[in-house]
Design a protein around this motif. Structure first.
Motif, PDB file in Angstrom:
ATOM      1  N   GLY A 243      -7.944  25.115  64.794  1.00 25.83           N
ATOM      2  CA  GLY A 243      -8.525  25.351  63.486  1.00 25.83           C
ATOM      3  C   GLY A 243      -8.646  26.820  63.136  1.00 25.83           C
ATOM      4  N   PRO A 244      -9.111  27.072  61.893  1.00 26.72           N
ATOM      5  CA  PRO A 244      -9.199  28.453  61.413  1.00 26.72           C
ATOM      6  C   PRO A 244     -10.369  29.199  62.040  1.00 26.72           C
ATOM      7  N   VAL A 245     -10.149  30.481  62.289  1.00 33.72           N
ATOM      8  CA  VAL A 245     -11.204  31.288  62.908  1.00 33.72           C
ATOM      9  C   VAL A 245     -11.023  32.745  62.461  1.00 33.72           C
ATOM     10  N   ALA A 246     -12.149  33.440  62.377  1.00 31.65           N
ATOM     11  CA  ALA A 246     -12.103  34.842  61.950  1.00 31.65           C
ATOM     12  C   ALA A 246     -11.477  35.716  63.035  1.00 31.65           C
ATOM     13  N   VAL A 247     -10.750  36.724  62.577  1.00 30.53           N
ATOM     14  CA  VAL A 247     -10.225  37.775  63.446  1.00 30.53           C
ATOM     15  C   VAL A 247     -10.760  39.082  62.867  1.00 30.53           C
ATOM     16  N   ILE A 248     -11.662  39.718  63.595  1.00 31.71           N
ATOM     17  CA  ILE A 248     -12.360  40.892  63.052  1.00 31.71           C
ATOM     18  C   ILE A 248     -11.736  42.154  63.657  1.00 31.71           C
ATOM     19  N   GLU A 249     -11.008  42.880  62.818  1.00 32.97           N
ATOM     20  CA  GLU A 249     -10.272  44.060  63.294  1.00 32.97           C
ATOM     21  C   GLU A 249     -11.071  45.317  62.959  1.00 32.97           C
TER      22      GLU A 249
END
Ligand code: SF4
Ligand code: SF4
Length: 160
Positions: free
Chosen positions: A24-30
């Motif tokens: 599923g969708p998940v945040a990627v915090i760059e």
């Protein structure tokens, strides 16, 4: 590399990419630099971005609490948060990007996918252009990109 070019190093990205097999969708915090900023944590009502003990610390994602809603994305002044769903389909990954340029892309069209350095890396299908008054002038663009490009595509070029 980040301080000179604005592009995170591979080792930094490896620390924040979703683990293989994540469903599923998940945040990627760059967001890797120490800056006094925390609206991402305040925007997340699921407790998926840990409360900041020091406002200068980089954000910490609690991945199991994240459903990829994107609410933190348009609250981030650095446009540093993306959502990735590597299980979107057998051949494509869903990538949501924050976007503040005009013209906005049209849904159900194809655009040129760009990497973090602005290099064209392939086609992207525009699945959705998400806008709302509460999002101010930051739109969220939902893209379907070739399966292997989920951690590569971070911008688009829209032909006028
Ligand atoms: S995508 Fe949604 S659930 Fe995930 S960290 Fe952002 S606001 Fe929280
Ligand atoms: S709002 Fe954006 S720039 Fe600010 S700490 Fe969160 S991820 Fe970093």
């Amino acid at each position: 590399m980040l301080a000179k070019t604005g592009v995170p190093a591979r080792e930094q990205l490896e620390l924040i990419q979703p683990p293989a097999g994540h469903q599923g969708p998940v945040a990627v915090i760059e967001c890797f630099q120490e800056i006094p900023c925390n609206p991402c944590s305040e925007a997340c009502t699921r407790g998926a971005i840990a409360p900041f003990t020091d406002i200068n610390n980089p954000p910490v994602l609690i991945r199991e609490n994240c459903n990829g809603c994107g609410n933190c994305m348009f609250r981030c002044p650095g446009l540093a948060i993306f959502v990735v769903d590597e299980t979107y389909s057998d051949t494509e990954t869903l990538v949501k990007i924050p976007y503040e340029y005009l013209p906005l892309p049209q849904e159900n069209t194809e655009v040129i996918a760009l990497d973090r350095e602005g290099k064209a890396v392939g086609p992207a299908r525009v699945l959705k252009v998400q806008q709302a008054k509460a999002m101010d002038r930051t739109a969220l663009i939902w893209l379907a990109v070739p399966k292997e490009l989920g951690m590569t595509v971070r911008n688009i070029k829209v032909e006028r």
